[in-house]
Every structure is written in structure tokens, then in C-alpha cells.
Motif scaffolding. Structure first.
Motif, PDB file in Angstrom:
ATOM      1  N   GLU A   1     -11.368  -1.612  -1.993  1.00 64.18           N
ATOM      2  CA  GLU A   1     -11.247  -2.599  -0.916  1.00 64.18           C
ATOM      3  C   GLU A   1     -12.519  -2.595  -0.067  1.00 64.18           C
ATOM      4  O   GLU A   1     -12.786  -1.629   0.649  1.00 64.18           O
TER       5      GLU A   1
ATOM      6  N   GLU B   1     -12.718   7.019   1.808  1.00 63.65           N
ATOM      7  CA  GLU B   1     -13.562   6.130   2.602  1.00 63.65           C
ATOM      8  C   GLU B   1     -14.871   6.813   2.965  1.00 63.65           C
ATOM      9  O   GLU B   1     -14.982   8.040   2.963  1.00 63.65           O
TER      10      GLU B   1
ATOM     11  N   ASN C   1     -13.363   1.077   0.543  1.00 61.07           N
ATOM     12  CA  ASN C   1     -12.400   2.163   0.458  1.00 61.07           C
ATOM     13  C   ASN C   1     -11.723   2.128  -0.903  1.00 61.07           C
ATOM     14  O   ASN C   1     -11.610   1.065  -1.526  1.00 61.07           O
TER      15      ASN C   1
ATOM     16  N   ARG D   1       0.846  -1.185   0.000  1.00 53.82           N
ATOM     17  CA  ARG D   1       0.000   0.000   0.000  1.00 53.82           C
ATOM     18  C   ARG D   1       0.887   1.242   0.000  1.00 53.82           C
ATOM     19  O   ARG D   1       1.915   1.275   0.682  1.00 53.82           O
TER      20      ARG D   1
ATOM     21  N   VAL E   1      -8.054   2.668  -2.408  1.00 46.33           N
ATOM     22  CA  VAL E   1      -6.677   2.740  -1.921  1.00 46.33           C
ATOM     23  C   VAL E   1      -5.722   2.663  -3.103  1.00 46.33           C
ATOM     24  O   VAL E   1      -6.129   2.413  -4.248  1.00 46.33           O
TER      25      VAL E   1
ATOM     26  N   THR F   1      -4.028   8.140   2.115  1.00 40.81           N
ATOM     27  CA  THR F   1      -3.922   6.755   1.662  1.00 40.81           C
ATOM     28  C   THR F   1      -5.248   6.108   1.298  1.00 40.81           C
ATOM     29  O   THR F   1      -5.260   4.945   0.874  1.00 40.81           O
ATOM     30  N   ALA F   2      -6.366   6.793   1.433  1.00 37.37           N
ATOM     31  CA  ALA F   2      -7.654   6.150   1.146  1.00 37.37           C
ATOM     32  C   ALA F   2      -8.751   7.191   0.940  1.00 37.37           C
ATOM     33  O   ALA F   2      -8.691   8.303   1.471  1.00 37.37           O
TER      34      ALA F   2
END
Length: 465
Positions: free
Chosen positions: A320, A290, A298, A52, A300, A287-288
Motif C-alpha cells: 500500500e 512500514e 506499507n 484489513r 499489509v 498489521t503492517a
């Protein structure tokens, strides 16, 4: 026509040859006994890694200034943008109007999911590929011979050739057994379709690394294992022709088609594009992307490495889900004929409003805050099912090229009148496996989850475990 000629034609018909392959549980080239060691060898022969990363570390991907949509600099591959879905009230009067926003994957090009077939010692074998996908929980699963978007096989990524692609798009391809466009995940894609193909060849086929020939019986055995046969293989396998055993169906073919048409016309839905950077209820950090309630999924970013792919290293976004899903068919034998209960499920990314889905298709985490009576219909019947009524139970991952750790428990459960009445509630209907097999030979009738379940159902009919 002489009866002997008719019998010969029946023996050599595609359904009969496929049935013979399904009944053969050991292959000419690779025995089922040695499959695990072969897959382990392919896993250790190459280096695979997925990490990630923050969105800012993606190469070639960026958020557009005005919309916030996530796009690739080439203009190819796919984009992540926003979608606004509305439905003007439930068609059966059993719920409020629907209205929500969400991220969605928009990919215009049609990919090819193609399995090459060839006869060895009088039995059809299918060429399967041990393919790494960054979203697979175990990275390496059995994919079709060719699993490629148009950007892949036209080499927009500047990578290597897609192996065996000439059997599916070249002028000298072999005999077509299956060729049909099917939808992808209607909850995460916007009107995305793939070309599902099975092509039989009589040519010599050099066997490349990471590929193996298996009978359908072997593949069906592997379908009973968790996370071995990938989603793209399952959808193609569900389209294989089968002998017509539709006699005794509760609904005639015409009645079933009329019911589907009625469900499509009763739902009044609208989908509109929306800027990803301004979606109500969604937030983006480094990083996401959401949902503010911690539900659904999410978006990502990952850095992927695979020595045996056309491109050995790349970055990309993935969806995800927040938890594992459940896909279940409730089955009943009605006057001696097996039936499965399907639902007409609205999904925002479908081409034609609804497609047939499993009896139960949901992610329990998304309903954990609701009362039991607000959970999907028949979910309680699936939760209550005991071992003696569970005919199939395995965990399968969704498409690993776009979805990260997206697993669902797939169940086939024998029901009774208490669980699933012969007169089901609105939006549900009983259909025979043969009717589903007939429908899946055409586009946009069974959603991708129902096609997975049909492949699993066919695997149980051969008696493999």
C-alpha cells in the motif's frame, strides 16, 4: 503486385482493423450508454468485501523464522522479501550514489494477461471482464479476458477453472495479434514479467457472466474515466499494433535504440536479496511493515471475499503506497510531428537496468520533506500546467491483485520550450508515439507506467472524451 491487392491488404491489416475499432464508439452487444448500468448490475450481483487483518490471521501465510520473509505454505504464488539496491554514483554526475533497502515481491511464474478479440458486423470487439481485485479502490474494474498467474490457471489454489484460458494456451487458440512479455512495477516487484496477449477468434464464444464485448473506441472512452480500465488491460492495449507514422521523428529509430543502450550501460547498479526481518529503516508490527520515516509504502494483510472468483475467499499480503502518484507525459509537436518526452528510469526490480518511463513518475508525498529543486525533473512543469494545456487527465489504479489503493493521476500536457526544451537534459529523450508503439512490441523497453500512458495517449488520438 496489383495496387488493388495492396489496398485490400492495407484495409484488412491488423493496424487498419484496430483503427476502425477505435473509431467505432458503440458496440454490437453493449452500448456505451448502457455500460454504467451493466457494471452496476455486475457489482450488485455478487458480494465483495475486503478487510484489513493482522498478519497472524492470514491463512497459509507466515514469516520464515530465520529471514522474516513472508511466504505461502504451498511454495507457490509469491513471497515478500527484502532487497538491497546500490548504484555507484549517478551516471551524469548530478547526484550522490544510491543505496537503500526495501521490501519487494518476488514471483517467478509468468502470468497471462490476455484479451480475446472477435469481429462483429465487420468491427473488432474485445472481450473484457468486470473483475474484482482486493486492492482496487472501487473493487470492480474492467480487466482482460484472462488475468491469471500460472498458479491460478493450473489451479494451485484448488479453485475453479479460469474462464476462456483455452483461447490463450490451448493448441487450437486463434490468430495471435499480440504476444510479448512485459515487466511489472520495477519499484515493487523483483524482475516480474507477464505475457501480454491479444488473440482473435472466429469461433462462437459463449458469453459468461461478468464479461462484455466492447470496441476499442468504447474502451478508449472509458479510459477517460477514473478507475474503470484496470492496469492489466491498459498494458495489453498499449501493445496493439498501429500504422507506422514515425516519419519526422527527432531521433531516428536507430538513434533512439542507441540512446537506450547508452543509458543502460551508463548505470552501474546492483540488487541483492536481503532478509525481510532485518531491513535497515523498516519496522514490523502486528498489521503492517512500514518505513520508519512514514514514506514509500506499507506491507499489509487483507481478508478478501468475492463470490464470482475462482476462489471465493482468501487472505494475502498487499503493498500500500503512502499516497497517490503522478504519471505525466509532456508532449510537443516538433516540425509538425507529435513527440512525447520519456525518461530512462532506473528501478531496482527491472530485468535490464532501465526502461522508458513517463516524463514524470513519482509520489509527491515521498518528496514533501525535500526542497523543490530536489524533486524530480519536470515535476514543476506538471504542477504549473493549466487547463488549456492539459490534454488528458484521469486517475487510474495500479494492479489490484498486489497493491492496495495504489492510484496515480495520469496527465498528458502540451509543453513549450520553457517547460521541455528540444535538447533535453541527460536521461531524457523525445520519441514519437509511433516509435513507442514499435518498442512496446518487444520486451523490456517501456515500463508499466509508460504503457499506461501510451494507452491513454492512444485514447486521446481517437477524439473520444
Amino acid at each position: 503486385m496489383p495496387s488493388q491487392v495492396l489496398q485490400r491488404r492495407e484495409v484488412h491489416s491488423p493496424p487498419a482493423r484496430i483503427a476502425a475499432s477505435a473509431a467505432t464508439t458503440d458496440g454490437v452487444h453493449l452500448s456505451t450508454e448502457h455500460f454504467d448500468s451493466w457494471l452496476t448490475e455486475r457489482r450488485t450481483a455478487n458480494t465483495f468485501r475486503v478487510d484489513r487483518i493482522p498478519f497472524t490471521e492470514m491463512d497459509g501465510w507466515s514469516f520464515q523464522e530465520h529471514t522474516g520473509n513472508l511466504v505461502h505454505r504451498s511454495g507457490r504464488f509469491f513471497t515478500v522479501e527484502g532487497l538491497h539496491f546500490t548504484e555507484d554514483g549517478q551516471p551524469h554526475g548530478d547526484g550522490p550514489p544510491s543505496d537503500w533497502y526495501q521490501p519487494v515481491i518476488r514471483q517467478y511464474e509468468v502470468g497471462i494477461l490476455g484479451i480475446l478479440a472477435k469481429e462483429f458486423d465487420g468491427v473488432l470487439h474485445f472481450l473484457m471482464q468486470a473483475k474484482m481485485e482486493p486492492g482496487n479502490p472501487n473493487l470492480l474494474q474492467l480487466s482482460p479476458t484472462v488475468q491469471a498467474t500460472r498458479s491460478n490457471y493450473t489451479k494451485a489454489h484448488k479453485g475453479g477453472d479460469v474462464k476462456y484460458i483455452e483461447h490463450f494456451i490451448g493448441p487450437d487458440r486463434g490468430r495471435v495479434v499480440v504476444d510479448v512479455r512485459q515487466s511489472e512495477h520495477g519499484s515493487w516487484f523483483s524482475q516480474k514479467t507477464n505475457r501480454n496477449m491479444v488473440v482473435e477468434t472466429t469461433d462462437e464464444v459463449p458469453l459468461q457472466d461478468d464479461f462484455c464485448w466492447l470496441t476499442l473506441g468504447q474502451i478508449n472512452e472509458l479510459l477517460h474515466r477514473d478507475n474503470v480500465i484496470n492496469m492489466d488491460s491498459r498494458t495489453v492495449l498499449s501493445c496493439l499494433p498501429a500504422a507506422d507514422t514515425s516519419a519526422g521523428a527527432l531521433l531516428s529509430d536507430t538513434e533512439l535504440l542507441s540512446w537506450i543502450t547508452g543509458e543502460r550501460t551508463r548505470h552501474c547498479v546492483r540488487t541483492e536479496r536481503a532478509p525481510l526481518g532485518h531491513l535497515p529503516g523498516w519496522k514490523r508490527h502486528t498489521t503492517a511493515i512500514e518505513h520508519e520515516a512514514g514514506r514509500y509504502f506499507n506491507v499489509v494483510a487483507v481478508l478478501a471475499q468475492a463470490e464470482n472468483r475462482e476462489v471465493t475467499g482468501w487472505t494475502q499480503p498487499l503493498f500500500e503506497p503512502v499516497g497517490p502518484g503522478i504519471h505525466a507525459f509532456l508532449t510537443r509537436e516538433i516540425e509538425g510531428t507529435p513527440h512525447v518526452l520519456v525518461q530512462a528510469k532506473v528501478e531496482p526490480g527491472l530485468v535490464d537496468t532501465i526502461e522508458l518511463a513517463p516524463t514524470v513518475q513519482y509520489t509527491p508525498h515521498n518528496y514533501a520533506h525535500l526542497r523543490d529543486e530536489e524533486h524530480p525533473r519536470f515535476a514543476d512543469s506538471v504542477r504549473r500546467a493549466t487547463g488549456d494545456r492539459i490534454r488528458y487527465d484521469a486517475v487510474h489504479a495500479e494492479e489490484g491483485g498486489r497493491f492496495l489503493n495504489a492510484e496515480s493521476r495520469c496527465l498528458i500536457i502540451e509543453a513549450d520550450d520553457t517547460d521541455a526544451p528540444l535538447d533535453p537534459p541527460p536521461g531524457y529523450a523525445w520519441a514519437t508515439p509511433a516509435q513507442l508503439t514499435s518498442l512496446v512490441r518487444h520486451s523490456h523497453y517501456l515500463n508499466v507506467q509508460a504503457r499506461t500512458m501510451l494507452a491513454c495517449l492512444n485514447a486521446t488520438k481517437t477524439g473520444t472524451r
